[in-house]
Design a protein around this motif. Sequence first.
Motif, short mmCIF file in Angstrom:
data_model
loop_
_atom_site.label_atom_id
_atom_site.label_comp_id
_atom_site.label_asym_id
_atom_site.label_seq_id
_atom_site.Cartn_x
_atom_site.Cartn_y
_atom_site.Cartn_z
N ALA A 67 34.53 140.22 5.66
CA ALA A 67 33.54 141.23 5.99
C ALA A 67 32.17 140.93 5.41
CB ALA A 67 34.01 142.60 5.48
N GLY A 68 32.11 140.02 4.45
CA GLY A 68 30.85 139.72 3.77
C GLY A 68 30.39 138.29 3.98
N ILE A 69 29.92 137.70 2.88
CA ILE A 69 29.48 136.30 2.90
C ILE A 69 30.47 135.48 2.08
CG2 ILE A 69 27.62 134.69 2.34
CD1 ILE A 69 25.75 137.19 2.22
N LEU A 70 31.00 134.44 2.67
CA LEU A 70 31.91 133.53 1.97
C LEU A 70 31.21 132.19 1.83
CD1 LEU A 70 34.70 132.88 0.76
CD2 LEU A 70 35.45 132.25 3.06
N PHE A 71 30.91 131.81 0.60
CA PHE A 71 30.22 130.54 0.36
C PHE A 71 31.22 129.40 0.34
CE2 PHE A 71 27.20 133.66 -1.03
CZ PHE A 71 25.97 133.11 -0.70
N GLN A 72 30.98 128.41 1.18
CA GLN A 72 31.89 127.27 1.30
C GLN A 72 31.62 126.19 0.26
OE1 GLN A 72 34.22 127.30 4.30
NE2 GLN A 72 33.57 129.36 3.77
N ASN A 73 30.43 126.21 -0.30
CA ASN A 73 30.03 125.16 -1.25
C ASN A 73 29.36 125.78 -2.47
OD1 ASN A 73 30.62 122.57 0.32
ND2 ASN A 73 29.37 123.71 1.79
N ALA A 74 30.18 126.46 -3.27
CA ALA A 74 29.70 127.07 -4.51
C ALA A 74 30.15 126.20 -5.69
CB ALA A 74 30.24 128.48 -4.65
N TYR A 75 29.25 125.99 -6.63
CA TYR A 75 29.50 125.10 -7.76
C TYR A 75 29.04 125.74 -9.08
CZ TYR A 75 30.10 121.25 -4.41
OH TYR A 75 30.54 120.42 -3.39
N VAL A 76 29.51 125.16 -10.17
CA VAL A 76 28.99 125.49 -11.49
C VAL A 76 28.21 124.29 -12.02
CG1 VAL A 76 30.83 127.13 -11.99
CG2 VAL A 76 31.11 124.75 -12.69
N THR A 77 27.21 124.56 -12.84
CA THR A 77 26.37 123.49 -13.37
C THR A 77 26.96 122.85 -14.61
OG1 THR A 77 25.07 125.17 -14.53
CG2 THR A 77 24.25 124.42 -12.39
N THR A 78 27.88 123.56 -15.27
CA THR A 78 28.67 123.01 -16.38
C THR A 78 30.05 123.63 -16.28
OG1 THR A 78 26.74 122.79 -17.83
CG2 THR A 78 28.89 122.79 -18.88
N SER A 79 31.08 122.78 -16.26
CA SER A 79 32.43 123.29 -16.04
C SER A 79 33.17 123.50 -17.36
CB SER A 79 33.23 122.33 -15.14
OG SER A 79 34.49 122.89 -14.84
N ILE A 80 32.81 124.59 -18.02
CA ILE A 80 33.53 125.06 -19.20
C ILE A 80 33.17 126.53 -19.37
CG2 ILE A 80 31.75 124.44 -20.89
CD1 ILE A 80 34.05 123.58 -22.78
N CYS A 81 34.12 127.32 -19.86
CA CYS A 81 33.96 128.79 -19.82
C CYS A 81 32.68 129.28 -20.47
CB CYS A 81 35.15 129.44 -20.52
SG CYS A 81 36.74 129.15 -19.73
N CYS A 82 32.44 128.90 -21.74
CA CYS A 82 31.33 129.50 -22.49
C CYS A 82 29.99 129.23 -21.83
CB CYS A 82 31.34 129.00 -23.93
SG CYS A 82 31.36 127.20 -24.12
N THR A 83 29.74 127.99 -21.45
CA THR A 83 28.45 127.64 -20.88
C THR A 83 28.27 128.22 -19.48
OG1 THR A 83 28.50 125.58 -22.14
CG2 THR A 83 26.92 125.71 -20.35
N SER A 84 29.31 128.18 -18.68
CA SER A 84 29.22 128.73 -17.33
C SER A 84 28.94 130.23 -17.37
CB SER A 84 30.49 128.44 -16.54
OG SER A 84 30.39 128.93 -15.22
N ARG A 85 29.59 130.93 -18.28
CA ARG A 85 29.38 132.38 -18.38
C ARG A 85 27.96 132.68 -18.83
NH1 ARG A 85 34.58 135.19 -18.84
NH2 ARG A 85 36.08 133.66 -18.10
N ALA A 86 27.44 131.85 -19.74
CA ALA A 86 26.05 132.02 -20.17
C ALA A 86 25.09 131.78 -18.99
CB ALA A 86 25.74 131.09 -21.32
N SER A 87 25.41 130.79 -18.17
CA SER A 87 24.59 130.50 -17.00
C SER A 87 24.62 131.65 -16.00
CB SER A 87 25.05 129.20 -16.34
OG SER A 87 24.83 128.10 -17.19
N ILE A 88 25.77 132.27 -15.86
CA ILE A 88 25.90 133.42 -14.96
C ILE A 88 25.07 134.59 -15.48
CG2 ILE A 88 27.53 135.20 -14.18
CD1 ILE A 88 29.63 132.89 -14.00
N MET A 89 25.15 134.86 -16.77
CA MET A 89 24.42 135.98 -17.37
C MET A 89 22.90 135.79 -17.31
SD MET A 89 25.89 138.67 -18.98
CE MET A 89 27.59 139.22 -19.09
N THR A 90 22.46 134.56 -17.56
CA THR A 90 21.03 134.30 -17.77
C THR A 90 20.33 133.65 -16.59
OG1 THR A 90 21.39 132.10 -18.72
CG2 THR A 90 21.48 133.99 -20.23
N GLY A 91 21.10 133.11 -15.63
CA GLY A 91 20.49 132.39 -14.52
C GLY A 91 19.89 131.07 -14.93
#
Length: 478
Positions: A67-91
């Motif tokens: 029903a919404g938007i499904l991104f086919q090519n979504a990535y993380v810039t660093t693949s580890i929990c702490c850094t990725s979560r910080a990237s999500i919070m801060t952009g």
Amino acid sequence: MMYKKIKVLFTISLVLLFFSDSKAQKNVISVKPNIIFLLTDDQRWDAMGAMGNPIIQTPNMDKLASAGILFQNAYVTTSICCTSRASIMTGQYESGNHINDFRTDLSAESVANSYPALLKAAGYKTGFIGKFGIGTHPPQQVFDFWVNSEGGGKMQPNYITLDKNGNKIHDTDTLGHAIQEFLDQFGKNGPFCLSVSFKAPHEQDGDPPTYVIQPNYKNYYKDVTIPEPVTADPKYWQQFPDFFRTDTNFARSRWKGLFGTPELYQENVKNYYRLITGVDDVIGKTMKKLDELGITKNTIIILMGDNGMFLGEHGMEGKWYGYEESIRVPLLIYDPNLPDKIKQYKARQMALNIDIAPTILGMAGVQAPKKMQGVDLISMLENKIPERKDFFYQYYFLGGPRLPAEEGVVTRDFKYMNYIEHNYEELFDIKHDPHETRNLANDPKYRMKLEELRIRYHELKDIYGLPPNERMRSKTKF
């Protein structure tokens, strides 16, 4: 004369009705949307039915995706929990938020410029439920509702804890109950932004690690045989260079305990799927609650994984490295008020974890700080800003030999990675070789492509790379 009076009264009524309707319409438009951001832990891009997985059962995720938007090519810039979560919070990339390990807290400036703090300042009620995953002193003051499953600074929640009555309860159920409590308290007093961070489907750390499932899901996938990945063949592990191909490599040592035999592989992939199905059921209950409260039509739901997960690919378990299984994640945005042209849309554009904060702020009508390095994904899909052609990947925590540090650049069709401690290069044609079976770095036919990506890599490294002195501080324990 009477006719003229009636005509004048009718005209006045129309004018009043017009302005009344306009005012009502304006009020409807000006209502801020509620936002629920759901983060799963280690859910890889293809661990969802909507992404083409024919085995896993995720009907509620699939419903939101369709029903919404499904991104086919979504990535993380660093693949580890702490850094990725910080990237999500801060952009921001790691080099912007400076979260290089599990014990470092977000700075006061980073907290003030995070999406929850900015929404709170704009009048939103904010909530956080689950695993914060950044440092040991999370910013509880930013939230009006706070349930921290990492209590006591242990950084990684236990799957099984005791509820207020002393009964054993699974972490996914704890979070599910907390969501219901938040919605009961704030659902009709919006706008609100609720961030929920599941532990599932992350393994429970140990030697070996284990996947601790909810008892109700033990028979899910019981009669299914999970196909082994293409790169599970031992020859792909043997292709790695000597510095990487050791039992000291964290991804290899975890592989032995979780996927080292066919029996272990079947058991643990199924448990991984069971944990995700458990999260999916919580999503279903959340959607039902929104309906009961009558706020579904004004509530946006975003789902993302904090990083991917090797399930035996290349002879490994875990994340960290720049392969698709590790850095590519599920991402969907369900907004009942999206423009028709991007509803029910399978977006091929490249999306990143650093895009979450500016996207959430954009949906709430709040200006994103200039320090945010991500983009508003809705603006990108509406062609208000250009889509990205590539992104910089960085990973530094621990370093070799346990987790060799790596940087690189990912484009739509090719991927260049450099193990910076050894200057070992990889080049993959991910368009024609999606499983990354053949390193083309030494193939003369791809010399021009290699040089092109080396140049682009250094351009991006100058902007986003971590200085050596800060990178060395990443060599700490989990």
